[in-house]
Design a protein around this motif. Structure first.
Motif, PDB file in Angstrom:
ATOM      1  N   ARG A   1       0.850  -1.196   0.000  1.00  0.00           N
ATOM      2  CA  ARG A   1       0.000   0.000   0.000  1.00  0.00           C
ATOM      3  C   ARG A   1       0.887   1.249   0.000  1.00  0.00           C
ATOM      4  NH1 ARG A   1      -5.025  -0.994   1.880  1.00  0.00           N
ATOM      5  NH2 ARG A   1      -5.114   0.954   3.038  1.00  0.00           N
ATOM      6  N   ALA A   2       1.961   1.197   0.776  1.00  0.00           N
ATOM      7  CA  ALA A   2       2.880   2.336   0.827  1.00  0.00           C
ATOM      8  C   ALA A   2       3.522   2.557  -0.538  1.00  0.00           C
ATOM      9  CB  ALA A   2       3.945   2.109   1.886  1.00  0.00           C
ATOM     10  N   ALA A   3       3.860   1.460  -1.239  1.00  0.00           N
ATOM     11  CA  ALA A   3       4.474   1.591  -2.557  1.00  0.00           C
ATOM     12  C   ALA A   3       3.529   2.328  -3.503  1.00  0.00           C
ATOM     13  CB  ALA A   3       4.818   0.211  -3.103  1.00  0.00           C
ATOM     14  N   LEU A   4       2.225   2.012  -3.407  1.00  0.00           N
ATOM     15  CA  LEU A   4       1.261   2.701  -4.264  1.00  0.00           C
ATOM     16  C   LEU A   4       1.180   4.184  -3.896  1.00  0.00           C
ATOM     17  CD1 LEU A   4      -1.560   0.012  -4.408  1.00  0.00           C
ATOM     18  CD2 LEU A   4      -0.103   0.775  -6.297  1.00  0.00           C
ATOM     19  N   ASP A   5       1.279   4.468  -2.599  1.00  0.00           N
ATOM     20  CA  ASP A   5       1.261   5.869  -2.174  1.00  0.00           C
ATOM     21  C   ASP A   5       2.477   6.618  -2.693  1.00  0.00           C
ATOM     22  OD1 ASP A   5      -1.169   5.890  -0.789  1.00  0.00           O
ATOM     23  OD2 ASP A   5      -0.238   5.016   1.000  1.00  0.00           O
ATOM     24  N   LEU A   6       3.640   5.943  -2.675  1.00  0.00           N
ATOM     25  CA  LEU A   6       4.855   6.587  -3.189  1.00  0.00           C
ATOM     26  C   LEU A   6       4.709   6.877  -4.676  1.00  0.00           C
ATOM     27  CD1 LEU A   6       7.626   4.530  -1.343  1.00  0.00           C
ATOM     28  CD2 LEU A   6       6.951   6.878  -0.877  1.00  0.00           C
ATOM     29  N   LEU A   7       4.179   5.911  -5.408  1.00  0.00           N
ATOM     30  CA  LEU A   7       3.980   6.127  -6.849  1.00  0.00           C
ATOM     31  C   LEU A   7       3.059   7.311  -7.079  1.00  0.00           C
ATOM     32  CD1 LEU A   7       3.606   2.450  -8.103  1.00  0.00           C
ATOM     33  CD2 LEU A   7       5.504   4.017  -8.571  1.00  0.00           C
ATOM     34  N   ALA A   8       2.006   7.393  -6.253  1.00  0.00           N
ATOM     35  CA  ALA A   8       1.051   8.504  -6.412  1.00  0.00           C
ATOM     36  C   ALA A   8       1.723   9.843  -6.147  1.00  0.00           C
ATOM     37  CB  ALA A   8      -0.123   8.311  -5.461  1.00  0.00           C
ATOM     38  N   ALA A   9       2.775   9.833  -5.325  1.00  0.00           N
ATOM     39  CA  ALA A   9       3.482  11.078  -5.008  1.00  0.00           C
ATOM     40  C   ALA A   9       4.637  11.310  -5.980  1.00  0.00           C
ATOM     41  CB  ALA A   9       3.997  11.032  -3.578  1.00  0.00           C
ATOM     42  N   GLY A  10       4.681  10.544  -7.050  1.00  0.00           N
ATOM     43  CA  GLY A  10       5.699  10.766  -8.066  1.00  0.00           C
ATOM     44  C   GLY A  10       7.059  10.191  -7.720  1.00  0.00           C
TER      45      GLY A  10
ATOM     46  N   PRO B   1       9.369 -15.439   1.277  1.00  0.00           N
ATOM     47  CA  PRO B   1       9.676 -16.113   0.025  1.00  0.00           C
ATOM     48  C   PRO B   1       8.427 -16.350  -0.817  1.00  0.00           C
ATOM     49  CG  PRO B   1      10.023 -17.592   1.917  1.00  0.00           C
ATOM     50  CD  PRO B   1       9.589 -16.281   2.473  1.00  0.00           C
ATOM     51  N   ASP B   2       7.307 -16.698  -0.185  1.00  0.00           N
ATOM     52  CA  ASP B   2       6.088 -16.881  -0.967  1.00  0.00           C
ATOM     53  C   ASP B   2       4.896 -16.395  -0.176  1.00  0.00           C
ATOM     54  OD1 ASP B   2       4.872 -19.721   0.281  1.00  0.00           O
ATOM     55  OD2 ASP B   2       7.030 -19.360   0.482  1.00  0.00           O
ATOM     56  N   PHE B   3       3.959 -15.796  -0.863  1.00  0.00           N
ATOM     57  CA  PHE B   3       2.801 -15.199  -0.195  1.00  0.00           C
ATOM     58  C   PHE B   3       1.786 -14.864  -1.270  1.00  0.00           C
ATOM     59  CE2 PHE B   3       3.938 -11.096  -1.824  1.00  0.00           C
ATOM     60  CZ  PHE B   3       5.312 -11.183  -1.971  1.00  0.00           C
ATOM     61  N   ASP B   4       0.577 -14.534  -0.788  1.00  0.00           N
ATOM     62  CA  ASP B   4      -0.501 -14.211  -1.699  1.00  0.00           C
ATOM     63  C   ASP B   4      -0.891 -12.768  -1.447  1.00  0.00           C
ATOM     64  OD1 ASP B   4      -2.580 -14.333  -3.444  1.00  0.00           O
ATOM     65  OD2 ASP B   4      -3.969 -15.214  -1.987  1.00  0.00           O
ATOM     66  N   GLU B   5      -0.385 -11.872  -2.277  1.00  0.00           N
ATOM     67  CA  GLU B   5      -0.583 -10.449  -2.019  1.00  0.00           C
ATOM     68  C   GLU B   5      -1.452  -9.848  -3.114  1.00  0.00           C
ATOM     69  OE1 GLU B   5       0.172  -8.338   0.589  1.00  0.00           O
ATOM     70  OE2 GLU B   5      -1.200  -7.238  -0.730  1.00  0.00           O
ATOM     71  N   PRO B   6      -2.679  -9.411  -2.756  1.00  0.00           N
ATOM     72  CA  PRO B   6      -3.604  -8.923  -3.793  1.00  0.00           C
ATOM     73  C   PRO B   6      -3.080  -7.700  -4.553  1.00  0.00           C
ATOM     74  CG  PRO B   6      -4.666  -9.062  -1.611  1.00  0.00           C
ATOM     75  CD  PRO B   6      -3.253  -9.415  -1.411  1.00  0.00           C
ATOM     76  N   LEU B   7      -2.309  -6.859  -3.882  1.00  0.00           N
ATOM     77  CA  LEU B   7      -1.868  -5.620  -4.532  1.00  0.00           C
ATOM     78  C   LEU B   7      -0.668  -5.830  -5.455  1.00  0.00           C
ATOM     79  CD1 LEU B   7      -2.136  -3.036  -1.629  1.00  0.00           C
ATOM     80  CD2 LEU B   7      -3.579  -3.197  -3.657  1.00  0.00           C
ATOM     81  N   LEU B   8      -0.136  -7.075  -5.438  1.00  0.00           N
ATOM     82  CA  LEU B   8       1.085  -7.333  -6.201  1.00  0.00           C
ATOM     83  C   LEU B   8       0.874  -7.075  -7.695  1.00  0.00           C
ATOM     84  CD1 LEU B   8       3.953  -8.303  -6.048  1.00  0.00           C
ATOM     85  CD2 LEU B   8       3.134 -10.645  -6.215  1.00  0.00           C
ATOM     86  N   ALA B   9      -0.276  -7.542  -8.180  1.00  0.00           N
ATOM     87  CA  ALA B   9      -0.548  -7.402  -9.610  1.00  0.00           C
ATOM     88  C   ALA B   9      -0.566  -5.926 -10.014  1.00  0.00           C
ATOM     89  CB  ALA B   9      -1.883  -8.068  -9.922  1.00  0.00           C
ATOM     90  N   THR B  10      -1.200  -5.094  -9.179  1.00  0.00           N
ATOM     91  CA  THR B  10      -1.263  -3.660  -9.483  1.00  0.00           C
ATOM     92  C   THR B  10       0.133  -3.076  -9.613  1.00  0.00           C
ATOM     93  OG1 THR B  10      -3.096  -3.743  -7.909  1.00  0.00           O
ATOM     94  CG2 THR B  10      -2.514  -1.584  -8.811  1.00  0.00           C
TER      95      THR B  10
ATOM     96  N   ARG C   1       2.923  -4.702 -10.239  1.00  0.00           N
ATOM     97  CA  ARG C   1       3.575  -5.268 -11.423  1.00  0.00           C
ATOM     98  C   ARG C   1       3.194  -4.485 -12.673  1.00  0.00           C
ATOM     99  NH1 ARG C   1       4.428 -10.967 -10.033  1.00  0.00           N
ATOM    100  NH2 ARG C   1       6.529 -10.885  -9.163  1.00  0.00           N
ATOM    101  N   GLU C   2       1.873  -4.183 -12.761  1.00  0.00           N
ATOM    102  CA  GLU C   2       1.386  -3.428 -13.916  1.00  0.00           C
ATOM    103  C   GLU C   2       2.110  -2.100 -14.069  1.00  0.00           C
ATOM    104  OE1 GLU C   2      -2.843  -2.738 -13.683  1.00  0.00           O
ATOM    105  OE2 GLU C   2      -3.159  -4.915 -13.486  1.00  0.00           O
ATOM    106  N   ARG C   3       2.476  -1.520 -12.915  1.00  0.00           N
ATOM    107  CA  ARG C   3       3.122  -0.210 -12.967  1.00  0.00           C
ATOM    108  C   ARG C   3       4.632  -0.365 -13.140  1.00  0.00           C
ATOM    109  NH1 ARG C   3      -0.394   3.601  -9.610  1.00  0.00           N
ATOM    110  NH2 ARG C   3       1.226   5.080 -10.208  1.00  0.00           N
ATOM    111  N   GLY C   4       5.077  -1.585 -13.398  1.00  0.00           N
ATOM    112  CA  GLY C   4       6.479  -1.806 -13.741  1.00  0.00           C
ATOM    113  C   GLY C   4       7.429  -1.837 -12.571  1.00  0.00           C
ATOM    114  N   VAL C   5       6.910  -2.175 -11.363  1.00  0.00           N
ATOM    115  CA  VAL C   5       7.775  -2.199 -10.185  1.00  0.00           C
ATOM    116  C   VAL C   5       8.483  -3.543 -10.080  1.00  0.00           C
ATOM    117  CG1 VAL C   5       7.791  -2.151  -7.673  1.00  0.00           C
ATOM    118  CG2 VAL C   5       6.389  -0.522  -8.951  1.00  0.00           C
ATOM    119  N   ASP C   6       9.771  -3.485  -9.800  1.00  0.00           N
ATOM    120  CA  ASP C   6      10.610  -4.673  -9.687  1.00  0.00           C
ATOM    121  C   ASP C   6      10.410  -5.293  -8.298  1.00  0.00           C
ATOM    122  OD1 ASP C   6      12.433  -6.549 -10.309  1.00  0.00           O
ATOM    123  OD2 ASP C   6      14.200  -5.238 -10.073  1.00  0.00           O
ATOM    124  N   LEU C   7      10.127  -6.611  -8.213  1.00  0.00           N
ATOM    125  CA  LEU C   7       9.891  -7.260  -6.922  1.00  0.00           C
ATOM    126  C   LEU C   7      10.956  -8.301  -6.639  1.00  0.00           C
ATOM    127  CD1 LEU C   7       7.874  -7.874  -4.478  1.00  0.00           C
ATOM    128  CD2 LEU C   7       7.195  -9.806  -5.896  1.00  0.00           C
TER     129      LEU C   7
END
Lengths: 965, 45
Positions: free
Chosen positions: A313-322, A333-342, A344-350
């Motif tokens: 969520r913080a990563a999305l806030d940072l993107l919103a702030a430019g 190592p493994d998890f199910d994170e709903p925001l991950l896809a969003t 990824r779409e914005r080109g963030v390296d994980l």
């Protein structure tokens, strides 16, 4: 860099504020904090650390950030993360040598190997060197500078009451308050932040809807007549019976509630890795607060270190702030994170199963320039192989939370470590105390609101409004806190406690040295003892100790959470000196006569009356001489005055006083002595019998309130058929004393004042100057005298009538000092001066007033036991040689015999009538024989001889109180 | 005279309401910090 306007921002861009920081011009807006204004200007080093003087920036930015503490004039330790800069304020960082940018003491960081954990304790061993270490540390470490000349501030205290007190105005707190208010309870909700809304306002994940929902909740709540929202107010502690001190900038409010909802949220916790304190490394919530409260871009290029949904969520806030996101580094190592896809779409390296191992500083600025990232194995251990360097000027950490449970602990809640949450949650709550939201282990917005409603309804029901719900909230699906966000490094500087500069190895060494209990570890290493009180270090310290000792976090447990939860200004705590002061009805008369006031118990009494051009001693002697030669008048209205009436009144007095009263004739008085159960002399006075079933008696000035209370208690036990009335304030009393007293009183009354008609120790009811009065023949000062008691409102009229009538006789007032001298000449003792908390009547020669053969009186049993033992001391009258000149003994000077202490002086005066010093002293029984000499050591060390004499010193046969003419 | 049992438990204590100078008795559980009962001394008989 300031962002374009952000919805919900706290700053007012139309009102710029200019101030200086470290001598350089700075600017911000109204609503800014000192830290946000400086960060917006591009400053990164805002403070220096406590021990090693390392450059520091923002860490938590949440009201407990000890990295940036500033001084303004005489105000030390201002928290820059929450304090608004004042226009033209001149601020400087605390604890620097030569300024913030070039702090000479930063060399200490390189010497850290020489300053091991527990250094203070180790330095104690060598007593010779300790003073040197102490001087050095007092100079090098610390916080602000205290200005001892700073003016004293006084702040008000308030009392307040409510049905339900909600602590925390985040989503769950607001929902709880709304639910309780809807049920009809009077609700107060407090939040330490300047505005309500809590995390909903800044953990937005680039979406404004939650903030709007929280704001709507707050607005609806404020519109209700039975709810009040206090922002900028901290609940600083929890005390028994729902008593909570609320602290705001101006005052302390003592709030008493019927039920308390604790929705205090959670503190975000840092990850531990090398150089995790570089300016630019901050908690995710700090970055989000910078963006949404103050519209400040926290960095340009960020790495996000995370282990939970909040980091995404913080990563999305940072993107919103430019902000450009160089990488998201996830410890899991493994998890199910709903925001991950969003993302990824914005080109963030994980990077999964990876960790920041070290932060790298820029050589010039000292701020963050990049991070080294390495893999984490399945056991959560970071490897140092295959490190990858990522350039960035900001690192945001979101690896876990610790509940802000201090108030819950203080309220007596038990907490349980929930592995699925990686957090302590309330296990058993005391009755009437409720928890909701993050402190209760509930994280999602909708779930927090539901949990808040549940707690609010339950609290209202406890306070007597509505019904408690039965539903409970399911726990979080994903764990919000990582169990081991800690990376060891052989070069250290991986800080667990930022306030106290404690590195991981310090805790390891402390545990190895045997301080492996959480309370011992805290005291030895000072973990959590800095200004933030462990709010971002205790949880990691606990995890470290658990791993070192092979225990679970539950087994390690937490340190005691003491009040206050947050620093409170001393001015808020300082009480006002409240010493009640009583005045007699004659106060104004004394004032006009030039009284020099002295306190006597709770009363103000005239010590003596000043005469122009005469010394204190001369004034006192003048007053005393007037009583001996003519007539004087003293206000004795401060004596305790009690009435006891009823068929068993005499029986009551028999039990509380040591003498005999049942066979007293109506119209007589008797001296009376009161003991406590231990046989200690506690009070004395005069008992007058006004009728068969009616006695009037006096107590000492200082004893009045206590004697009345104790006698009431005794009769509550005995249930005798009599009632007690306290007339102390209702009656005014004066003592008219001197050889000419009858000449003064005679014309004012119809009473026959002849010695046969009104003998010594008699009591009469009559009128004086037309005023109904109780008159007693007393002899405290050793002259013919009348104590005249009238209703308080007639006191001034009585005083004036007596003074007028006595003009020809040469009447004048006399004060307490003259009275003390006069009574000493008669050998009368003063309780509390010539006796102490161990003195029995037997020690002071009052055996005659104690009827040991009565069936019972309070203290009789103890006195019987004491009488069977040899005396340890005896009060004796003594005189100095008439030719004694120079330094005189003082009260409390010691009696010395054979080099040993053998007693002490309790009273001493120069008697103008006897032309020598007279006094009373406690001495050993073998020195108490009349005529025996003993020596008194003076304050100067010189020794003077005294001789045991006989009392009274003056008029030994009481001739002056008998009919002589 | 001074032998008092201070062990936690239910204590009978004498309290005074000073504004009205009323003595009353409180039965208090000092272990659980609860006031169980208050009453006037005459009810003792």
């Amino acid at each position: 860099m300031r962002l374009p306007p952000v919805p919900g921002e706290w700053i007012d861009r139309s009102r710029p504020v200019q101030f200086t920081f470290e001598g350089r011009a700075a600017h911000g807006f109204a609503g800014d904090t000192i830290s946000s204004a400086l960060w917006a200007q591009g400053l990164r080093t805002l403070g220096r650390s406590f021990k090693y003087h390392r450059p520091r920036g923002l860490l938590s930015f949440a009201n407990h950030d000890a990295n940036v503490v500033v001084q303004q004039g005489d105000r030390p330790n201002i928290r820059a993360d929450v304090t608004e800069p004042e226009p033209s304020g001149r601020l400087a960082a605390v604890n620097t040598f030569g300024g913030l940018q070039r702090d000479r003491a930063s060399v200490l960081g390189r010497l850290s190997a020489l300053l091991p954990v527990g250094f203070y304790y180790k330095a104690f061993y060598t007593r010779r060197l300790f003073p040197m270490w102490e001087r050095m540390f007092r100079r090098l470490t610390g916080l602000g500078r205290v200005d001892f000349a700073a003016p004293r501030l006084r702040t008000p205290k308030r009392y307040a009451f409510c049905d339900v007190l909600v602590i925390g105005a985040g989503p769950s707190g607001l929902a709880a308050a709304a639910a309780a208010a809807e049920a009809g309870a009077r609700v107060v909700v407090v939040d330490e932040n300047a505005r309500p809304g809590g995390s909903a306002c800044y953990q937005r994940a680039g979406d404004d809807r939650q903030r709007q929902a929280a704001q709507e909740l707050a607005e609806r709540l404020e519109a209700r007549p039975n709810a009040k929202l206090l922002a900028g107010t901290c609940a600083a502690g929890y005390y028994a019976d729902f008593w909570v001190p609320l602290v705001d900038a101006d005052k302390l409010t003592k709030m008493r509630a019927r039920a308390v909802v604790i929705a205090s949220g959670a503190f975000e916790q840092p990850a531990v890795f090398r150089n995790n304190d570089l300016p630019g490394v901050m908690l995710a919530s700090a970055a989000q607060r910078l963006i949404y409260r103050y519209a400040v871009q926290p960095m340009r290029r960020a790495v996000v270190l995370t282990a939970n949904a909040d980091g995404y969520r913080a990563a999305l806030d940072l993107l919103a702030a430019g902000v450009q996101i160089a990488a998201v580094v996830d410890l899991r190592p493994d998890f199910d994170e709903p925001l991950l896809a969003t993302l990824r779409e914005r080109g963030v390296d994980l990077l999964r199963g990876a960790c920041v191992v070290e932060a790298m500083a820029d050589r010039v600025s000292g701020a963050l320039a990049g991070v080294q990232v390495g893999p984490v194995d399945a056991g959560g251990r970071a490897g140092t192989a295959s490190l990858r360097r990522i350039e960035c000027d900001g690192l945001v950490m979101s690896v876990g939370w610790a509940p802000a449970a201090n108030l819950l602990y203080q309220a007596g809640a038990t907490m349980r470590y929930e592995d699925a949450l990686g957090q302590f949650v309330p296990d058993r709550l005391p009755e009437g105390v409720f928890a909701c939201g993050r402190v209760n282990g509930v994280f999602g917005f909708e779930r927090k609101v539901a949990d808040g409603r549940r707690a609010g309804q339950a609290a209202a029901a406890h306070a007597g409004f509505g019904h408690a719900p039965s539903a409970s909230i399911e726990r979080e699906p994903l764990c919000p806190s990582h169990a081991w966000p800690i990376v060891p490094h052989r070069l250290g500087k991986n800080f667990v406690d930022f306030d106290e500069d404690l590195q991981l190895q310090d805790l390891e060494n402390a545990a190895r040295e045997g301080f492996d209990n959480i309370e011992l570890l805290k005291r030895y290493s000072t973990l959590g003892m800095g200004p933030s009180q462990g709010k971002h270090s205790n949880m990691n310290g606990l995890r470290v100790l658990a791993r070192l000792t092979g225990q679970s976090p539950q087994q390690v447990g937490t340190t005691t959470a003491r009040a206050f939860f947050h620093p409170v200004p001393m001015a808020h705590l300082a009480g006002r000196g409240f010493v009640p002061e009583r005045h007699t009805p004659l106060h104004a008369h004394h004032e006009r006569l030039g009284a020099q006031w002295m306190p006597a118990g709770v009363w103000m009494r005239p010590e003596y009356y000043r005469i122009e051009g005469r010394s204190r001693q001369q004034c006192i002697e003048h007053e005393a001489r007037r009583v001996r030669n003519a007539v004087g008048l003293i206000d004795v209205g401060t004596l305790g005055k009690l009435d006891v009436r009823g068929p068993q009144a005499a029986e009551f007095l028999e039990r509380v006083y040591t003498g005999r009263y049942s066979r007293m004739k109506v119209g007589t008085t008797r001296y009376a002595v009161m003991c406590d159960e231990a046989g200690v002399l506690v009070d004395e006075g005069v008992v007058a019998r006004l009728a068969d079933d009616h006695f009037y008696f006096t107590t000492t000035t200082s004893g009045a309130a206590g004697v009345y209370r104790e006698l009431s208690r005794l009769n509550a036990i005995w249930q005798l058929d009599c009632g007690l009335v306290n007339l102390t304030g209702a009656h005014c009393a004066v003592n008219l004393a001197g050889p000419r007293s009858r000449d003064v009183l005679g014309p004012l009354t119809d009473l026959d004042l002849a010695g046969t008609a009104f003998p010594y120790l008699a009591v009469r009811l009559g009128r004086v100057a037309g005023i109904g009065a109780r008159l007693m023949r007393v002899g405290f000062v050793g002259e013919w005298g009348f104590e005249i008691h009238v209703a308080a409102e007639y006191g001034p009229a009585l005083w004036e009538a007596l003074m007028r009538a006595g003009q020809d006789a040469g009447i004048g007032p006399f004060g307490v000092e003259a009275q003390r001298l006069l009574r000493l000449e008669k050998g009368h003792l003063i309780l509390g001066q010539d006796s102490d908390g161990l003195t029995t009547p037997l020690d002071v020669g009052l055996n005659w007033a104690v009827a040991m053969d009565k069936p019972f009186f309070v203290g009789q049993r103890s006195l019987k036991a004491i009488a069977a033992q040899p005396r340890r001391q005896q009060l004796v009258p003594f005189t100095l040689a008439p030719e004694h000149a120079g330094e005189a003994p003082k009260e409390c000077n010691l009696v010395i015999e054979g080099g040993q202490i053998a007693g002490r002086v309790t009273s001493i005066y120069y008697s103008p009538h006897l032309q020598r010093h007279i006094g009373l002293a406690f001495v050993r029984p073998d020195l108490s024989e009349k005529g025996r000499s003993f020596s008194i050591r003076l304050s100067s060390g010189a020794v003077v001889a005294a001789q045991v004499s006989a009392a009274p010193f003056y008029d030994p046969k009481d001739e002056r109180q008998k009919e002589a003419r | 005279v001074f032998n008092r049992n201070g062990a936690p438990g239910v204590k009978r204590e004498w309290w005074c309401h000073t504004p009205s100078n009323t003595w009353f008795i409180a039965e208090r559980d000092t272990e659980r910090d609860l006031v169980l009962r208050t009453f006037l001394p005459r009810e003792l008989r």
